[in-house]
Design a protein around this motif. Structure first.
Motif, PDB file in Angstrom:
ATOM      1  N   CYS A 102       0.971  -1.108   0.032  1.00  0.00           N
ATOM      2  CA  CYS A 102      -0.006   0.026   0.179  1.00  0.00           C
ATOM      3  C   CYS A 102       0.883   1.187  -0.117  1.00  0.00           C
ATOM      4  CB  CYS A 102      -0.841  -0.130   1.171  1.00  0.00           C
ATOM      5  SG  CYS A 102      -1.982   1.618   1.218  1.00  0.00           S
ATOM      6  N   CYS A 104      -0.406   3.404   3.528  1.00  0.00           N
ATOM      7  CA  CYS A 104      -0.102   2.789   4.919  1.00  0.00           C
ATOM      8  C   CYS A 104       1.429   2.072   4.994  1.00  0.00           C
ATOM      9  CB  CYS A 104      -1.036   2.128   5.553  1.00  0.00           C
ATOM     10  SG  CYS A 104      -1.706   0.705   4.833  1.00  0.00           S
ATOM     11  N   CYS A 162      -4.226  -0.478  -0.127  1.00  0.00           N
ATOM     12  CA  CYS A 162      -5.051  -1.439   0.296  1.00  0.00           C
ATOM     13  C   CYS A 162      -6.778  -1.163   0.618  1.00  0.00           C
ATOM     14  CB  CYS A 162      -4.534  -1.854   1.610  1.00  0.00           C
ATOM     15  SG  CYS A 162      -4.622  -0.552   2.915  1.00  0.00           S
ATOM     16  N   CYS A 191      -7.262   1.993   2.947  1.00  0.00           N
ATOM     17  CA  CYS A 191      -6.955   3.410   2.592  1.00  0.00           C
ATOM     18  C   CYS A 191      -7.802   3.831   1.454  1.00  0.00           C
ATOM     19  CB  CYS A 191      -5.252   3.242   2.141  1.00  0.00           C
ATOM     20  SG  CYS A 191      -4.352   3.292   3.716  1.00  0.00           S
TER      21      CYS A 191
HETATM   22 ZN   LIG Z   1      -3.081   0.776   3.100  1.00  0.00          ZN
END
Ligand SMILES: [Zn+2]
Length: 111
Positions: free
Chosen positions: A79, A82, A100, A103
């Motif tokens: 991701c 994050c 992801c 997010c």
């Molecule tokens: Zn993420």
């Protein structure tokens, strides 16, 4: 990760298809300005649709290019927001996904 070769080929094919589409949209836009004066209103509406499409396609092109460069530098499937691994299911469904599920649903840009 040998499976990335297949993903990469898939992304590159998708990219060349999108670039072809961008090319035909742009020639449509140029042609639209060559018409009779009384068709202008309709043409303007069409232009808005085409320009919307164009921006969407260009966004997709950017995403796919980013995904391809991520395969190259080994961060594919991680991701970009994050830093956690993106689930295999998500990567299979959206090979060009850069974030992801968490997010992408949180959409930090609208905050
Ligand atoms: Zn993420």
């Amino acid at each position: 990760m040998p499976q990335h070769d297949a993903v990469r080929a898939q992304l590159e094919e998708q990219l060349s298809r999108l670039l072809k589409r961008v090319g035909s949209i742009e020639s449509d836009l140029k042609r639209a300005h060559d018409r009779d004066w009384n068709e202008q209103a309709i043409e303007l509406e069409n232009d808005e649709v085409l320009e919307g499409l164009d921006a969407m396609t260009e966004g997709e092109v950017r995403r796919i290019r980013a995904a391809i460069s991520r395969i190259a530098n080994g961060t594919y499937g991680v991701c970009s927001t994050c830093g956690h691994p993106i689930s295999a299911e998500r990567m299979a469904a959206i090979p060009s996904a850069l974030t992801c599920v968490t997010c992408s649903t949180e959409q930090p840009r609208s905050a």
